[in-house]
Design an enzyme around this catalytic site. Sequence first.
Site, PDB file in Angstrom:
ATOM      1  N   ARG B 100       0.825  -1.216   0.000  1.00 14.73           N
ATOM      2  CA  ARG B 100       0.000   0.000   0.000  1.00 14.73           C
ATOM      3  C   ARG B 100       0.861   1.270   0.000  1.00 14.73           C
ATOM      4  O   ARG B 100       0.566   2.232  -0.722  1.00 14.73           O
ATOM      5  CB  ARG B 100      -0.906  -0.021   1.237  1.00 14.73           C
ATOM      6  CG  ARG B 100      -1.856   1.148   1.357  1.00 14.73           C
ATOM      7  CD  ARG B 100      -3.007   1.087   0.360  1.00 14.73           C
ATOM      8  NE  ARG B 100      -2.738   1.884  -0.819  1.00 14.73           N
ATOM      9  CZ  ARG B 100      -3.081   1.528  -2.043  1.00 14.73           C
ATOM     10  NH1 ARG B 100      -3.713   0.388  -2.278  1.00 14.73           N
ATOM     11  NH2 ARG B 100      -2.797   2.298  -3.063  1.00 14.73           N
ATOM     12  N   LYS B 135       2.961  24.870  -3.880  1.00 11.24           N
ATOM     13  CA  LYS B 135       1.704  24.332  -3.339  1.00 11.24           C
ATOM     14  C   LYS B 135       1.712  22.802  -3.396  1.00 11.24           C
ATOM     15  O   LYS B 135       0.903  22.174  -4.075  1.00 11.24           O
ATOM     16  CB  LYS B 135       0.521  24.912  -4.113  1.00 11.24           C
ATOM     17  CG  LYS B 135       0.439  26.433  -3.974  1.00 11.24           C
ATOM     18  CD  LYS B 135      -0.709  27.048  -4.763  1.00 11.24           C
ATOM     19  CE  LYS B 135      -0.731  28.567  -4.563  1.00 11.24           C
ATOM     20  NZ  LYS B 135      -1.796  29.222  -5.334  1.00 11.24           N
ATOM     21  N   LYS B 167       6.959  39.712  -3.328  1.00  9.63           N
ATOM     22  CA  LYS B 167       5.527  39.933  -3.466  1.00  9.63           C
ATOM     23  C   LYS B 167       5.167  41.298  -2.890  1.00  9.63           C
ATOM     24  O   LYS B 167       6.004  41.999  -2.308  1.00  9.63           O
ATOM     25  CB  LYS B 167       4.761  38.825  -2.750  1.00  9.63           C
ATOM     26  CG  LYS B 167       5.149  37.442  -3.255  1.00  9.63           C
ATOM     27  CD  LYS B 167       4.150  36.391  -2.821  1.00  9.63           C
ATOM     28  CE  LYS B 167       4.568  35.046  -3.421  1.00  9.63           C
ATOM     29  NZ  LYS B 167       3.627  33.976  -3.061  1.00  9.63           N
ATOM     30  N   GLU B 197       6.567  39.988  -8.309  1.00 10.67           N
ATOM     31  CA  GLU B 197       5.156  39.754  -8.608  1.00 10.67           C
ATOM     32  C   GLU B 197       4.485  41.082  -8.944  1.00 10.67           C
ATOM     33  O   GLU B 197       4.648  42.058  -8.210  1.00 10.67           O
ATOM     34  CB  GLU B 197       4.497  39.129  -7.373  1.00 10.67           C
ATOM     35  CG  GLU B 197       3.073  38.666  -7.587  1.00 10.67           C
ATOM     36  CD  GLU B 197       2.472  38.146  -6.280  1.00 10.67           C
ATOM     37  OE1 GLU B 197       2.840  37.032  -5.860  1.00 10.67           O
ATOM     38  OE2 GLU B 197       1.663  38.866  -5.678  1.00 10.67           O
ATOM     39  N   ASP B 218       0.542  38.334 -12.265  1.00 12.02           N
ATOM     40  CA  ASP B 218      -0.314  37.565 -11.368  1.00 12.02           C
ATOM     41  C   ASP B 218      -1.771  37.900 -11.564  1.00 12.02           C
ATOM     42  O   ASP B 218      -2.187  39.053 -11.396  1.00 12.02           O
ATOM     43  CB  ASP B 218       0.090  37.858  -9.917  1.00 12.02           C
ATOM     44  CG  ASP B 218      -0.596  36.907  -8.954  1.00 12.02           C
ATOM     45  OD1 ASP B 218      -0.638  35.690  -9.248  1.00 12.02           O
ATOM     46  OD2 ASP B 218      -1.098  37.378  -7.925  1.00 12.02           O
TER      47      ASP B 218
END
Lengths: 281, 281, 281, 281, 281, 281
Positions: B100, B135, B167, B197, B218
Amino acid sequence: MGDLPEAVVREIVARALAEDIGPGDITTAATVDPGTPCRAEIVAKAEGVVAGVGVAEATFHAVDPDISFEYAVHDGQRVAPGTVVARLSGDAAAILTAERTALNFLQRVSGIATLTAQYVAAVEGTPARIIDTRKTAPGLRVLDKYAVRAGGGANHRMGLFDGILIKDNHIQAAGGLGEAVERAREAAHHLVKVEVETQDLAQVEGALSAGADVIMLDNMGVEEIRRAVELIGERAETEVSGGVTLETVRELAECGVDYISVGALTHSAPALDLSLEIGDA
Amino acid sequence: MGDLPEAVVREIVARALAEDIGPGDITTAATVDPGTPCRAEIVAKAEGVVAGVGVAEATFHAVDPDISFEYAVHDGQRVAPGTVVARLSGDAAAILTAERTALNFLQRVSGIATLTAQYVAAVEGTPARIIDTRKTAPGLRVLDKYAVRAGGGANHRMGLFDGILIKDNHIQAAGGLGEAVERAREAAHHLVKVEVETQDLAQVEGALSAGADVIMLDNMGVEEIRRAVELIGERAETEVSGGVTLETVRELAECGVDYISVGALTHSAPALDLSLEIGDA
Amino acid sequence: MGDLPEAVVREIVARALAEDIGPGDITTAATVDPGTPCRAEIVAKAEGVVAGVGVAEATFHAVDPDISFEYAVHDGQRVAPGTVVARLSGDAAAILTAERTALNFLQRVSGIATLTAQYVAAVEGTPARIIDTRKTAPGLRVLDKYAVRAGGGANHRMGLFDGILIKDNHIQAAGGLGEAVERAREAAHHLVKVEVETQDLAQVEGALSAGADVIMLDNMGVEEIRRAVELIGERAETEVSGGVTLETVRELAECGVDYISVGALTHSAPALDLSLEIGDA
Amino acid sequence: MGDLPEAVVREIVARALAEDIGPGDITTAATVDPGTPCRAEIVAKAEGVVAGVGVAEATFHAVDPDISFEYAVHDGQRVAPGTVVARLSGDAAAILTAERTALNFLQRVSGIATLTAQYVAAVEGTPARIIDTRKTAPGLRVLDKYAVRAGGGANHRMGLFDGILIKDNHIQAAGGLGEAVERAREAAHHLVKVEVETQDLAQVEGALSAGADVIMLDNMGVEEIRRAVELIGERAETEVSGGVTLETVRELAECGVDYISVGALTHSAPALDLSLEIGDA
Amino acid sequence: MGDLPEAVVREIVARALAEDIGPGDITTAATVDPGTPCRAEIVAKAEGVVAGVGVAEATFHAVDPDISFEYAVHDGQRVAPGTVVARLSGDAAAILTAERTALNFLQRVSGIATLTAQYVAAVEGTPARIIDTRKTAPGLRVLDKYAVRAGGGANHRMGLFDGILIKDNHIQAAGGLGEAVERAREAAHHLVKVEVETQDLAQVEGALSAGADVIMLDNMGVEEIRRAVELIGERAETEVSGGVTLETVRELAECGVDYISVGALTHSAPALDLSLEIGDA
Amino acid sequence: MGDLPEAVVREIVARALAEDIGPGDITTAATVDPGTPCRAEIVAKAEGVVAGVGVAEATFHAVDPDISFEYAVHDGQRVAPGTVVARLSGDAAAILTAERTALNFLQRVSGIATLTAQYVAAVEGTPARIIDTRKTAPGLRVLDKYAVRAGGGANHRMGLFDGILIKDNHIQAAGGLGEAVERAREAAHHLVKVEVETQDLAQVEGALSAGADVIMLDNMGVEEIRRAVELIGERAETEVSGGVTLETVRELAECGVDYISVGALTHSAPALDLSLEIGDA
């Protein structure tokens, strides 16, 4: 963090931060002076069920215990785009450094809770409970299973150590279903039940004879499941498993089974969209 | 395992096995005698791009170094339902215990590679490269980013430590875009580039003046992206980011940007369906 | 601790204390009653640049969080013999147990900062920046590189993971300089620059053609360096490396190079003499 | 690795490699195909005493156990510029990735051995033994102390746990020298000796009365040391400590002391220059 | 925690809690609401010497730092059935989760202290000190040896690293007793004594000639021990070892030996019966 | 190692060796030349049941994988004084360094197996099974519970995570027995049974009404146990707990209970006497 074991969460959070920060957040270190205050909100960008806010909080606090973190929703609560999930204030550098890791946790846990809630809603009114599997992201099982509970589902066993699930290969190795069940009962402690995986009605009858506590009906058609449920009656609990989707789950639930396990809850749930909106202090 | 750092993989695998096995695989210990031989195949159950076979191998070998493991496909290869991915033989108990966890790795990595390949195919013929974000699943970043490469994509920075990405909040804290870029260049070592950004054309101009190496566009609309690309010319590289989907990615790519980053590659890729089919020795 | 990543420092400090204390400080346990108060000062015994006071503080606090620790100088500040660096008060047993480990950190970091400051002073007025290498004490790289910054130098890449530095052997393995640079750009993410090591002007030209962002002039003579700088112009940054000493560094800097890397900063800096002077409470 | 504890070395090596490689050696991964063979030699570039070859070997083997590594010198052997220290062959990528970390170990350990050998030579013919202190690089104490042995010196205690060394502050806290020695003997196990630090002859007499096994003569002048040695006679062993240099060490040794401890051996030894020269397979 | 090294205790406690709690205390999580207050007492159920209260405290605090924990006895104090050892109050769920692990520590440490106290009482009035061995529970040595001190005994060396104990096999490998002692003195630092194990008077004479600091009389009869003690006089300390019981220990002590080591103190001490009695808040 | 999880054993062994060897076995390093061959036997010195031979083997192999280790008995086998348990050959230094730690494991595990076998023999012919508790040595639970199995006993749950055991305080916190059982069933996964602790017949009736799977009869007298067993009949399994001794266990077993749990098996078993006898190669 509800019933999440804190030591386990602390370790997962520390590892995730180490992975992201490594030898240093070079952008923040260069641009943000220590001690710069800021306020921020975690805001939902999509509809869904939020869960894991405590893990996000633990992430911010692992970077800086002095960050103030207030819950605006509780785990398991449904949110709409724009709903504020939590409010933070504290050192800007710490908040910026922790932001992505905290959101990665929150978006994953909330994504699983949201998908689980859809399955749970789909079987509402039937006796069936939606449960998870061991098909979780490696290293994140306690969080993935917590997310399922937050979404209204229940858990299957946590791992190979806290429940007996006898599959075809165990039966073959043990020399037969009866032998396998007997050996498992003998070896396991007396608070663990025995589940047996079956593929057809003949195997269901074998599992009943062997005294299985739970019978898994694996990849069977709806009609076969109905007959299995009838055959089993009160003699064992039943779990449907294999290829369950949001489209098929209700029909399966209406067969009268006790549990429906869905691997997709934890291996294929899309993240819930959430963001951190930072303002001035 | 291609360019995966082995020590990191070993640690991730050990942790995942510990999580699943804990104090013991009580079913297998009870039913399978030590030394029982078996053969098995990992088989694709769906169409997709396989990746992470080396991680699956490492998982089996962490449980038992004597398991024989042969690759039938290489990472990045497209498979159809029924394609054999790998062939194993060895101790049945070890194979059942590792099964598994090995599949959890393989299905996740292959799922990401498969989704990446779809994005890459969607932009074929344009100059744009599909890249990932931070992410990723906490604790699994090296694998998630490896999966993106296996699917034909490229990586963004690995973490906060190996690239400057300024940013809005960094700019504000630093007291302006120019100051932020200057402070970042001063602090970072000379092999790291600076990305800024931007949300609109005014900010793009600011980034150009500040000497950004890469400009992130962005959440801009297609028309604005086109004008930004024109404005920037050869003066910086460009990255489109925010809300990119399989439906919108080609139009964005045709704007002439260098990179399109897609969070969904790693936070929302469904697992690729794969299974272990076990036979006798 | 300025821009030192706290989790990394905590781990280094814990390991150093474990190494020194092991199963117990048997002298202090035997002779000092718990709760005995004391005051102490860290005092410089030689002229130099102090750095790492925060690491010393973290060491005392790891043994006893209740120790009061006040900074009397800031990192990067020049001190003379007799200058008080920090003032402590708290449990005498804890202070005595932590003393040596705290000083070991402080003396090493300050030693590196002091030597760096000498190199930085030697090139004052030239465009050259003094930078470090990966020739650091194993396990202490973040501290060693922090010390270089505190001494007025800059860092080279942190490790093998955050910058491309192509040496002769990479070129040979890749089948040529152009191929090596191309493969590196393809594989690395877009925020990482490519540096190429060269030994003569022919190689410098090769590196320029291949599009290197930075060209390392390795072990070249002053005259050759001058010609290389002229040849390169604005097309790449330049780093001088190899056998640099306090005697030679200014002449090298006056060649107009951007960076001069000095391994001795971290592998051969003598410790700065500092001591803990303990009084009564 | 002589008498180095292997588990400790393995852990130090793993940590050092993790620090340098992190999520991957991006240059080598991009430019060197797996399986490319190569040969290499570790060569001395300066005169000195080599030590730590086994640690270098352990570093290469931690990256790839299949690298062949042959010793050309043994630890403690004196080398000249050009002396080959070891010969390696194996996978080029693995050797390039391990190179810097292996050399960092070897250069540090050899540097300490070389400096120690100078002190040992300076006292040749006297009864004094050169010993180290706890002023080692945090996390590297077992290596630093091994290096001192390799250079012909001896060790002082390994840490706070394996020897009693009573300093002024312990005496004060215990309420007197006699009390401190008595409490230490009572608390420590019977295989540990008691050393007392003294600053003048009055304290030496106190230490003798208290029954110290070893008396440290801390920062005393030569004349005072001579008188202390005479006073002590056979009643205790003697250790000179504080501000010892290569210039002063012989005069101190000729006072008839048993041990001279030198912090500089481990906190200020310059690295020995060694390099890895790589050829084709 | 007296002279227990806190970092070591913290690690042992964390590991023990992880072992018991694993992915969660499922009973408590299900039945006890977070924030439910409770009061509890640790009470002795048998006569004995209590020790390790600080370790129990550390266990409760590792689960919840907000639990209030008051000592009612100090380590080394004799208790009767019914004696309250400590009083706690705080979150009921945390107290229930920590209970068993805290008691496991306390019962083991107190059991060893109690047995030690019996041996110590049995030799009262003789010069002999009761000491422990390295026959401790793996992973718990610092606690086991602390327990012996709390019971009035003393410690032998902590491990293989802080004392020389030359046994028959070392002598044989070194080529003779004299050689073995000489090599040991040469290799060990100057604060470590040398003990030699002997089986008969001839070996005792050999050990004396070799200059052993301590002579172990291993598995000798009472008459032989008496003669050995006489033979040795003041020239070395003596330790009796091997098969010592509460019945034989006084006769051995009266032979005039310095130390009697008893493996049973740590490998065969029965736990002291203690329980946690929980009331309402 | 039978059904012991290898990764867990490896970690326990590594920790135990680190505790004993620390920075080095200074006696062996000084006296035994590397490469000196030797042969040795592990021999029983007392009558009992041997178990844990695989853990001893793992200990020797952790120090030196090249040591040859042959089993002469299998775990669970009864031995007499003089029985050879295992035969080793290999590097003398490695064997001497590992000796004590290997024996500490073997003596503890065998001691528990031996005591368990006495309890099992005492109830022979009755339906009762002897089981353990969570009263194990902290950090050694998997070994302690393995020892119980080797001695012929069975295990209770491994920890707080793999079985529900509702005690008085859980009932009170939940607001009643019925509520506690219901909440536990709701929260736990479906393969875990629910046991309820009872102190008298009224509570037994409550537990039956609440649907407990297992009823613990805690600290009841023999007569009360008999009536409880009669009352319960086939409706639940029964476990006797509290103050069970070798003298009382048979009378309890004859009451017809299913399980008798004995804390002393793991918290008070004396070590089995075993030794390593070393010869020449």
